[in-house]
Each structure stands twice: as structure tokens, then as C-alpha cells.
Write a protein that holds these residues in place. Structure first.
Motif, short mmCIF file in Angstrom:
data_model
loop_
_atom_site.label_atom_id
_atom_site.label_comp_id
_atom_site.label_asym_id
_atom_site.label_seq_id
_atom_site.Cartn_x
_atom_site.Cartn_y
_atom_site.Cartn_z
N TYR A 183 -6.13 -2.52 -16.82
CA TYR A 183 -5.47 -2.65 -18.39
C TYR A 183 -4.93 -0.92 -18.39
O TYR A 183 -3.88 -0.23 -19.43
CB TYR A 183 -6.73 -2.94 -19.32
N TYR A 184 -5.81 0.23 -18.24
CA TYR A 184 -5.33 1.13 -18.36
C TYR A 184 -4.07 1.46 -17.10
O TYR A 184 -3.49 2.65 -17.67
CB TYR A 184 -6.99 2.16 -18.00
N ALA B 132 -1.95 0.15 -16.26
CA ALA B 132 -1.26 -0.69 -16.12
C ALA B 132 -0.09 -0.27 -18.00
O ALA B 132 1.01 -0.03 -17.98
CB ALA B 132 -1.40 -2.03 -17.70
N LEU B 133 -0.91 0.45 -19.06
CA LEU B 133 -0.72 1.12 -20.16
C LEU B 133 0.32 2.01 -19.44
O LEU B 133 1.04 2.49 -20.16
CB LEU B 133 -1.62 1.34 -21.06
N LEU C 11 -0.88 -5.68 -23.29
CA LEU C 11 -0.88 -6.36 -22.29
C LEU C 11 -0.76 -7.16 -21.63
O LEU C 11 -0.33 -7.83 -20.60
CB LEU C 11 -2.43 -5.92 -22.37
N GLN C 12 -0.88 -8.06 -22.41
CA GLN C 12 0.51 -9.46 -22.02
C GLN C 12 1.80 -9.39 -21.53
O GLN C 12 1.90 -10.07 -20.61
CB GLN C 12 0.54 -10.44 -23.46
N ALA D 238 -1.21 -7.90 -17.19
CA ALA D 238 -2.42 -7.68 -17.72
C ALA D 238 -3.51 -8.16 -18.15
O ALA D 238 -4.82 -8.77 -17.34
CB ALA D 238 -3.08 -5.91 -18.84
N CYS E 24 -9.34 -2.32 -24.78
CA CYS E 24 -9.53 -2.68 -23.85
C CYS E 24 -10.31 -2.80 -23.10
O CYS E 24 -11.22 -3.55 -22.40
CB CYS E 24 -8.66 -1.83 -22.46
N ARG F 80 -6.70 1.60 -28.54
CA ARG F 80 -6.21 0.90 -27.32
C ARG F 80 -7.48 0.86 -26.77
O ARG F 80 -7.70 -0.29 -26.11
CB ARG F 80 -5.00 1.56 -26.71
N THR G 168 -1.18 -4.47 -29.30
CA THR G 168 -2.44 -4.37 -28.09
C THR G 168 -2.39 -4.81 -27.08
O THR G 168 -1.55 -5.68 -25.69
CB THR G 168 -3.49 -3.79 -28.57
N THR H 126 -8.56 -12.83 -20.70
CA THR H 126 -8.46 -11.80 -19.92
C THR H 126 -8.86 -11.27 -17.97
O THR H 126 -8.89 -10.07 -17.76
CB THR H 126 -9.99 -11.11 -21.20
#
Length: 156
Positions: free
Chosen positions: A10-11, A13-14, A67-68, A72, A29, A25, A63, A87
Motif C-alpha cells: 500500500y505504501y 503504491a501511494l 488504493l483501488q 493495491a 493502510c 492514510r 483513500t 485487501t
């Protein structure tokens, strides 16, 4: 997929998208990485708001959407008010109950990895996540429905 790996994904990807990793965030996450459920946006907001009243509903929804879009997490949409988020982008099957809307992950021996490799070789399409849904009725709902049918039969 273990929570540490999910959180790192997740991190990553962001950051790859050039987005700041704000405290809000991070909280979202961390919660997503720690759960094995398939939360709806409302469920996620309600769970987080208990301990993080500074979080807005918009931040949670935005958020999740980010992420989508980054691949992620995976959106599971079943019509109005039935959007949930998976997830775990690793290949697995979602077993979806039509009655109680429970979503159960099944990761038994699946040919999804082989399919993704074949698709890449044949078309050049790189799979970010593989999703397969089996829709039906969970054991509890099947048992409840059988009890209802029996009760109706005995009343008749």
C-alpha cells in the motif's frame, strides 16, 4: 498475504503515484493491512472513527478509491450499498453469500497463476490482480434456509 507485505505494498503504491503518506492514510493502510475481512467503506470508517475521530468519511473513501485505482486493493461491487474492498490482491477466489453478503477467501490449489502467465505470454497483458468470484450460499445461510423451509412445510 501477510499484513507487513500488504502494508508495504500500500505504501509503495501511494509513493509510486507521488502521493504523500499522511498520518490519516497511514492509519487507513495499517487497518486494511491488518484485516482479513472485506470491509465496506462505511464499515471501515466506523471502525476507524472509534479510535481516530480526526478521520473524515471523505478521507476514508478517497483513500480506498486511490488504493483501488493503484491496484493495491480490489473493489468488489454488488450493487447499491454493497461495495466491499478486498485487501489481498494475491490470486484467490471470493466465495460470496447471496443472503448474508459474507465474503470468504479461498486460496486452495488454483490455476490463476498459470492463467495469468499464459495471458501475459499470449497477449502481453500484465495482470496486477486476479479475481474470481463464486456466488452462492454459505453453510450458515443454507442451514437457516432449510430450517425455514421445514418450518413452512410443517405449518402447511
Amino acid at each position: 498475504m501477510e499484513s507487513k507485505r500488504k502494508l508495504d505494498a500500500y505504501y509503495h503504491a501511494l509513493r509510486q503515484a507521488g502521493l504523500r503518506l499522511t498520518p490519516q492514510r497511514q492509519v487507513i493502510c495499517e487497518h486494511l493491512a491488518a484485516t482479513d475481512r472485506h470491509p465496506s467503506p462505511t464499515q471501515l470508517y466506523q471502525e476507524l472513527a472509534l479510535h481516530h475521530p480526526e478521520l473524515s468519511r471523505a478521507t476514508v473513501y478517497n483513500t480506498l478509491n486511490l488504493l483501488q485505482q493503484l491496484g493495491a486493493i480490489v473493489e468488489l461491487s454488488f450493487g447499491a450499498d454493497h461495495t466491499h474492498y478486498d485487501t489481498d490482491p494475491e490470486p484467490h477466489v471470493n466465495l460470496i453469500c447471496l443472503r448474508c453478503h459474507q465474503i470468504i477467501d479461498y486460496a486452495g490449489d488454483l490455476p490463476l497463476d498459470d492463467l495469468a502467465a499464459r495471458v501475459l505470454a499470449e497477449t502481453g497483458f500484465q495482470t496486477a490482480a486476479a479475481r474470481m468470484d463464486l456466488v452462492g450460499f454459505c453453510a450458515d445461510c443454507r442451514a437457516q434456509r432449510l430450517a425455514e423451509i421445514r418450518a413452512e412445510f410443517h405449518r402447511a
